[in-house]
Write an enzyme that holds these catalytic residues in place. Structure first.
Site, PDB file in Angstrom:
ATOM      1  CB  SER A   1       1.029  -5.577   2.854  1.00 40.30           C
ATOM      2  OG  SER A   1       0.106  -4.804   3.584  1.00 40.30           O
ATOM      3  CD  GLN A   2      -2.270  -1.805  -2.508  1.00 41.70           C
ATOM      4  OE1 GLN A   2      -3.173  -1.005  -2.372  1.00 41.70           O
ATOM      5  NE2 GLN A   2      -1.117  -1.469  -3.079  1.00 41.70           N
TER       6      GLN A   2
ATOM      7  CG  ASP B   1       0.134  -8.154  10.413  1.00 34.65           C
ATOM      8  OD1 ASP B   1      -0.087  -6.948  10.620  1.00 34.65           O
ATOM      9  OD2 ASP B   1       0.306  -8.630   9.280  1.00 34.65           O
TER      10      ASP B   1
ATOM     11  CE1 TYR C   1      -4.263   1.583   0.519  1.00 31.38           C
ATOM     12  CE2 TYR C   1      -3.022   3.053   1.954  1.00 31.38           C
ATOM     13  CZ  TYR C   1      -4.167   2.760   1.234  1.00 31.38           C
ATOM     14  OH  TYR C   1      -5.230   3.652   1.244  1.00 31.38           O
TER      15      TYR C   1
ATOM     16  CG  HIS D   1       2.062  -5.658   7.994  1.00 30.73           C
ATOM     17  ND1 HIS D   1       1.096  -6.592   7.665  1.00 30.73           N
ATOM     18  CD2 HIS D   1       2.149  -4.826   6.918  1.00 30.73           C
ATOM     19  CE1 HIS D   1       0.622  -6.337   6.457  1.00 30.73           C
ATOM     20  NE2 HIS D   1       1.248  -5.278   5.984  1.00 30.73           N
TER      21      HIS D   1
END
Length: 328
Positions: free
Chosen positions: A183-184, A269, A92, A305
């Site tokens: 992630s994204q 996370d 992101y 994360h």
């Protein structure tokens, strides 16, 4: 930092109901069909990367609506015959960066395509049809009052078109293309796995964009908090927002995947809570009969994360090589 989500034994069996619009498959079939008739407009130009073992090419292809999307294609200098390829989607707020920045898969001997993220990177703008709509800062609520105008409709379509672009390159074996991201990027990889047939593997790390209903109320960390902030100010739109998000939930789209998969999760996370990752993992391939032995998740109990970081890259390289051996 501590464990805050479900215990691991409950995560392993966590299989929440994921709301699916009745026209979900029709929506995506129509979206992809409308874009598939557009010329791919592929351009591939060599660039200097300062590296002795990798050739890099500046790629442009037509994504959603024919909008130009950029990417880096890395190829080993020493290569013969069409190569397996890995398409990487990004986290992101980040773009493809500079040519030498992401090159792991090319170093391992594969074709490696790094797709820029429209509106988030420096090289790919997002011609936004939702201009004038209310939205929270960021991308997660951009156009969220209408699934046809939602930002991730454009981005997921770009992801599918990126696979098509990579498959069309003569240095790539089109039957051995995988998707990955963190992630994204992991959420986009899951969406691509559900939307693009014939992938050889999917490797999502600590994926975002999964199990929106839980994520929006379970964590106060960005980017999911963008949803909360939006609905906090626009209470009358709460049901509309959740309905739009249900078209783009990567956990839901992953139910349609067919490729073997390797996930990763950090049990501390707070950005992408473990239960949202496990919702995607446990549902993965459920509608396409993906067998349990073709699904694996690496668990990092004391990580946030960042997940497994470089250690998990070693796991991924070994796992992917084994997948290719089974398809050779």
């Amino acid at each position: 930092m501590a464990h805050f989500d479900l215990p691991l034994d409950q995560l392993e069996t966590y299989l929440p109901a994921l709301p699916e619009p009745e026209d979900l498959d029709e929506f995506w079939a129509k979206t992809l069909a409308e874009n598939s008739v557009l010329d791919l407009g592929l351009t591939v130009e060599p660039v200097r990367n300062g590296l002795a073992t990798i050739d890099t090419f500046d790629v442009t292809f037509a994504g959603f609506g024919g909008h130009p999307v950029r990417g880096w294609l890395h190829l080993p200098v020493t290569r013969s015959g069409p190569l397996p390829a890995v398409v990487e989607y990004l986290g992101y707020g980040s773009g493809r960066g500079v040519p030498h920045e992401k090159r792991l898969w090319a170093c391992a001997g594969y074709a490696h395509f790094v797709m820029d993220t429209r509106g988030q990177g420096a090289d790919t703008p997002d011609p936004d049809p939702a201009t004038g709509d209310v939205a929270a800062p960021g991308f997660l609520t951009r156009g969220v009052l209408d699934p046809h105008r939602y930002y991730y409709r454009r981005l997921y379509t770009d992801a599918a078109r990126a696979v098509e672009a990579v498959r069309s390159h003569p240095a790539v074996d089109p039957s051995r293309v995988a998707v990955t991201g963190t992630s994204q990027g992991g959420g986009i990889a899951l969406a691509a796995a559900g939307l693009v047939p014939g992938l050889v593997a999917a490797l999502p790390d600590v994926p975002f964009l999964c199990h929106f209903q839980r994520a929006a109320t379970f964590t106060d960390q960005p980017p999911y908090v963008e949803i909360t902030r939006f609905v906090k100010l626009h209470r009358e739109h709460a049901a509309t927002v959740m309905r739009t998000l249900s078209y783009f939930d990567a956990a839901t789209l992953a139910r349609r995947a067919t490729a073997p998969t390797l996930f990763s999760v950090g049990l501390m996370d707070r950005i992408c809570p473990p239960s949202t990752v496990y919702a995607a993992f446990n549902h993965y391939g459920a509608l396409r009969g993906v067998r349990p032995e073709h699904k694996q998740i690496s668990v990092y109990p004391f990580n946030d994360h960042e997940g497994g970081g470089p250690d998990h890259e070693v796991v991924k390289l070994g796992w992917f090589a084994r997948q290719l051996e089974t398809t050779a």
